[in-house]
Design a protein around this motif. Structure first.
Motif, PDB file in Angstrom:
ATOM      1  N   PRO A  93      48.032  18.570 100.062  1.00 53.12           N
ATOM      2  CA  PRO A  93      50.002  17.272 100.679  1.00 53.12           C
ATOM      3  C   PRO A  93      50.363  17.333  99.257  1.00 53.12           C
ATOM      4  CG  PRO A  93      48.274  16.457 102.093  1.00 53.12           C
ATOM      5  CD  PRO A  93      47.327  17.249 100.981  1.00 53.12           C
ATOM      6  N   VAL A  94      49.715  17.593  98.129  1.00 55.42           N
ATOM      7  CA  VAL A  94      49.952  17.333  96.575  1.00 55.42           C
ATOM      8  C   VAL A  94      50.646  18.846  96.667  1.00 55.42           C
ATOM      9  CG1 VAL A  94      49.943  16.618  93.953  1.00 55.42           C
ATOM     10  CG2 VAL A  94      48.083  15.720  95.348  1.00 55.42           C
ATOM     11  N   GLY A  95      50.166  19.718  96.210  1.00 57.94           N
ATOM     12  CA  GLY A  95      50.893  21.433  96.923  1.00 57.94           C
ATOM     13  C   GLY A  95      51.932  20.961  97.622  1.00 57.94           C
ATOM     14  N   GLN A  96      52.070  20.652  98.611  1.00 55.39           N
ATOM     15  CA  GLN A  96      53.146  20.222  99.627  1.00 55.39           C
ATOM     16  C   GLN A  96      54.170  19.825  98.419  1.00 55.39           C
ATOM     17  OE1 GLN A  96      52.638  17.796 102.787  1.00 55.39           O
ATOM     18  NE2 GLN A  96      54.420  19.308 103.371  1.00 55.39           N
ATOM     19  N   LEU A  97      54.101  18.743  97.839  1.00 63.43           N
ATOM     20  CA  LEU A  97      55.562  18.007  96.652  1.00 63.43           C
ATOM     21  C   LEU A  97      55.846  19.387  95.909  1.00 63.43           C
ATOM     22  CD1 LEU A  97      52.874  14.497  96.701  1.00 63.43           C
ATOM     23  CD2 LEU A  97      55.371  15.261  97.684  1.00 63.43           C
ATOM     24  N   GLN A  98      54.462  19.884  95.338  1.00 65.45           N
ATOM     25  CA  GLN A  98      55.102  21.203  94.056  1.00 65.45           C
ATOM     26  C   GLN A  98      55.938  22.108  95.657  1.00 65.45           C
ATOM     27  OE1 GLN A  98      52.061  22.439  92.069  1.00 65.45           O
ATOM     28  NE2 GLN A  98      53.349  24.316  91.382  1.00 65.45           N
ATOM     29  N   GLN A  99      55.885  22.293  96.509  1.00 65.34           N
ATOM     30  CA  GLN A  99      57.250  22.997  96.577  1.00 65.34           C
ATOM     31  C   GLN A  99      58.086  22.710  97.296  1.00 65.34           C
ATOM     32  OE1 GLN A  99      56.633  26.442  97.048  1.00 65.34           O
ATOM     33  NE2 GLN A  99      58.262  26.019  98.447  1.00 65.34           N
TER      34      GLN A  99
END
Length: 185
Positions: free
Chosen positions: A41-47
Motif C-alpha cells: 500500500p505504500v507503493g500504491q501511494l507512490q503509484q
C-alpha cells in the motif's frame, strides 16, 4: 508474474513515501490484520500520486496521496481528512478492504486493480477461466481508451500496469513477506 517493469525514482519520492509507513501499516493492520504486507500500500501511494497531496485532474475530484474521491467515499468515511497522512492512510486501507471483499480471487494484484479501476477485473478473470492468471485476465480486457493531449492510452494498459507498479514500488518499503492469506500474484 507479469513481465518486470522498470522502476526509477528520486530519493525525495522515497523519503516522502516513507513518512506514510507508520500510518499505512497501522490502518492496514486494523482492516486486514497483523500479517498484511503494508509495503504494497505504500507503493500504491507512490503509484497514485508520488506520495504527494494533490487534486487529480481526472475529472472525478480525487484528492490526497491516496487519490480518494470524496463524492464516493465521504459517507462511508465521515470526518476523515483525506489531505492528511493519517486520513489518507485510513481511507486507503478502508477502500483496499472493500476491494478485497469484491475480489473474485483473493490476491493482492486483484485488490489493487479494483481500487484503481473498479470491479471489471473480476469479469476479465471470469472470461479467462476464473483462474489466478494476470496475463490471461489482461488478454480478456475490453476497456476503452483514455484520450490525453499527448496521445491515447488503453484503459487495459493503465489498470493492468497499475498492479505491476504497486508490486515493484512496494518492494522497497518493508514487510512484503507473503503469507498464505495475502499473496500478491
Amino acid at each position: 508474474m507479469p513481465l518486470s517493469a522498470t522502476v526509477s525514482q528520486s530519493d525525495s519520492v522515497y523519503k516522502r513515501c516513507s513518512q506514510f509507513i507508520p500510518s499505512v501499516a497501522y490502518w492496514h493492520e486494523i482492516y486486514f490484520g497483523i500479517n498484511f504486507p503494508y509495503g504494497y500500500p505504500v507503493g500504491q501511494l507512490q503509484q497514485e500520486a508520488n506520495c504527494k497531496f494533490v487534486m487529480s485532474k481526472d475529472g472525478y475530484g480525487s484528492v490526497g496521496a491516496a487519490q480518494i474521491t470524496p463524492s464516493v467515499w465521504a459517507k462511508a468515511l465521515p470526518n476523515v481528512d483525506f489531505w492528511s497522512i493519517d486520513g489518507s492512510s485510513k481511507g486507503q486501507a478502508f477502500i483496499n478492504k472493500d476491494a478485497w471483499k469484491q475480489a473474485s480471487i483473493k490476491r493482492l494484484w486483484v485488490m489493487f486493480q479494483i481500487y484503481n479501476g473498479g470491479g471489471l477485473v473480476n469479469k476479465e478473470i471470469k472470461r479467462a477461466g476464473g483462474i489466478n492468471n494476470w496475463e490471461a485476465a489482461k488478454a480478456q480486457c475490453r476497456r476503452g481508451v483514455t484520450h490525453y493531449k499527448w496521445g491515447d492510452i488503453s484503459n487495459c494498459e493503465i489498470n493492468y500496469d497499475y498492479s505491476v507498479k504497486v508490486y515493484k514500488y512496494g518492494g522497497q518499503y518493508g514487510n512484503i513477506t507473503e503469507s498464505s492469506q495475502y499473496r500478491y500474484w
